[in-house]
Design a protein around this motif. Sequence first.
Motif, short mmCIF file in Angstrom:
data_model
loop_
_atom_site.label_atom_id
_atom_site.label_comp_id
_atom_site.label_asym_id
_atom_site.label_seq_id
_atom_site.Cartn_x
_atom_site.Cartn_y
_atom_site.Cartn_z
N LYS A 52 39.38 -17.96 -15.41
CA LYS A 52 39.13 -17.70 -13.94
C LYS A 52 39.90 -16.26 -13.43
N VAL A 57 38.03 -15.39 -9.75
CA VAL A 57 37.99 -16.32 -9.02
C VAL A 57 39.29 -16.74 -8.47
N ARG A 86 32.28 -9.30 -9.06
CA ARG A 86 31.94 -10.52 -10.14
C ARG A 86 30.28 -10.04 -10.35
N PHE A 94 28.22 -19.93 -19.09
CA PHE A 94 28.82 -21.18 -19.35
C PHE A 94 28.68 -22.03 -20.23
N ASP A 171 32.45 -19.05 -21.51
CA ASP A 171 33.32 -20.61 -21.41
C ASP A 171 32.42 -21.71 -22.57
N LEU B 318 29.49 -17.66 -8.15
CA LEU B 318 30.16 -16.39 -9.19
C LEU B 318 29.45 -15.84 -10.01
N PRO B 394 33.75 -21.46 -6.23
CA PRO B 394 33.03 -20.89 -7.45
C PRO B 394 33.39 -21.28 -8.88
N ALA B 395 34.75 -21.51 -8.98
CA ALA B 395 35.29 -22.27 -10.58
C ALA B 395 34.70 -23.37 -10.57
N ALA B 397 31.89 -23.69 -11.01
CA ALA B 397 30.78 -23.19 -12.46
C ALA B 397 31.99 -23.38 -13.82
N ILE B 398 32.71 -22.97 -13.48
CA ILE B 398 33.75 -22.85 -14.74
C ILE B 398 34.66 -23.87 -15.49
#
Lengths: 243, 400
Positions: A52, A57, A86, A94, A171, B318, B394-395, B397-398
Amino acid sequence: MTKGIVIEGLKKRYGTGDTTVDALKGVDMQVAPGEVVGLVGPSGSGKSTLLKCLGAVIEPSSGRMRLGDEIIYDDQWKIPDLRALRRDKIGFVFQAPYLIPFLDVIDNVALLPMLAGERNTVARKRAVELLEALDVGHRAKAMPSQLSGGEQQRVAIARALVNRPPVILADEPTAPLDSERALAVIGILNEMAGQYETAIIIVTHDEKIIPTFKRIYHIRDGRTHEEAGEGTSFTELINNEKR
Amino acid sequence: MISLAGRDILHGWGRFLLTGLGLGLLIGVTLSMAGIYRGMVEDADVLLKNSGADLWVVQQGTLGPYAEPSSISEDTYKGITGMQGVARAANITYLTMQVREGVRDVRAMVVGVVPGGPGEPGQPGYLIAGRHITASHYEAVADVKAGFALGDSITIRRNRFRIVGLSRRMVSSGGDPMVFIPLKDAQEAQFLKDNDALLQQRRRTMDNPLFNRPGVPGLLEAVIASQTTNLYVNAVLVQLKPGYHPEVVTKNIQRWKQLQVYTQPEMRSILVDKLIATSAKQIGMFLVILSIVSAAIVAFIIYTMTMAKIREIAVLKLIGTKNRVIASMILQQALGLGAIGFVVGKIIATLWSPYFPRYVLLEPGDAIRGFIAVMVISVLASTLAITAALRIDPAEAIGG
């Protein structure tokens, strides 16, 4: 190393007073253009926090990050528009593809250049080129729900690459795939990294793909340790964790 | 840049369309309510216009003949006819009652008019079938809304009338269709007593020695006749000669005849501001409630649709999508839903308005105002979803 990504002494602290948690205690990393490195570590080790921070983020507490020739963080953000950073400089892949379900494959990929102000025709042309390079050009008009898991992940990779970012953060991109498809995705990422001079950091727990990395960063207790390169097995990593 | 809202709508068009249909039904009801109010005002205007009168002469101190009971002598019109500026004057009576045709009852406003042709004050201006009343008794002209046909026999009190003509858009301020009958019959209908009451009154009169004196033959019969005859009407309708100002003639009549006179604007004010004011307020309340319900529905639907896309919105943020683009996507969807709802509502309101018992007037101006209101409601309703979408991290999405 003048391009790629360089991280020096990156720290991230959550909370204040008695509830303070140091998620990152000084992370050092560097990934060259065209290089694919693995980032592994147990749950709660700080992998997601690091991702992050790298993905702009969340804001680190201190440290320094350089993307290519540009310092993007030096105890504070040096870039005013993190959204644009970004969009233009970082690609994301992802665990699940997270394609936009109401856009067809080509527009899922072309959306990023369009957001950057590119004309629709130019953006779509770039998307088609990438989709063909990733062997899913024939599904350009399909909706995400019509694709297999592997195809969806390829489209997600195309979306991450379409703006030619200097770095891609992935990720656990192979988590939902079987061995064959997982290795195929890693192969594609390696190929694309070389082709587009992109630095790729792959966060993973996947023991199938760990031996494929030339370099691995093992994150433990908020700090990174560089591990031996290609051929390192998952068991060795676990043993290192116990040391 | 592609339209994210448009693509999302096309992707789930079935759900979107069904939602729009539901909203459209609600908007259709709202437009119909406005149309009912417009219809009431229009009915009042038509009532005044079709009466053919420039002035209404009624009992002093009353708001008659539509808003309050009014009773004046049937001879009053003779004096008025001779006054300066008066072209024609005619007696008229109004009585809202049940009119029977065969086995069915129809609520109607029975209007007693002086027999004659079109142009006679009180007579319906135009007919869609048949002719005007020419006989002095037992003929009727009915509004088509009453459901009678030419040649039908209707019963008003104890008398039977034959339908000789049909009119259109001749209704009372309450929406009841009008049935025109000859004035004398209407006067009788207004004051007609039942047989027992007549016999009882006749016996009391006969027993009274003042009316039954041996030296005055015919007195008793004259008294009984006067007791069973109605010499009153509700109003006199006056038509003016060209070039005469209504205010001037009104003052003259009020000064010399001791009666109340209303001009057309005054009578319209009585009908619209007094008679239908409560109904208008009622409809206004319904419009407010329906607007709030519509806003709540749009807000709920758009909020639910947005919350179902949390992950996609997080991904969009994101990968660098501006808040403006995400807000615009939600706003466009709300506006799209509102537009579909409005189109469906307008079509539905137009289709079902002829089946309402009251006249429903759907004015283009109301449709435009309604469309603007729907769009404003959609914008307001989308703010909740936009606020929620902009708060998505947006985090999300992670993983982790």
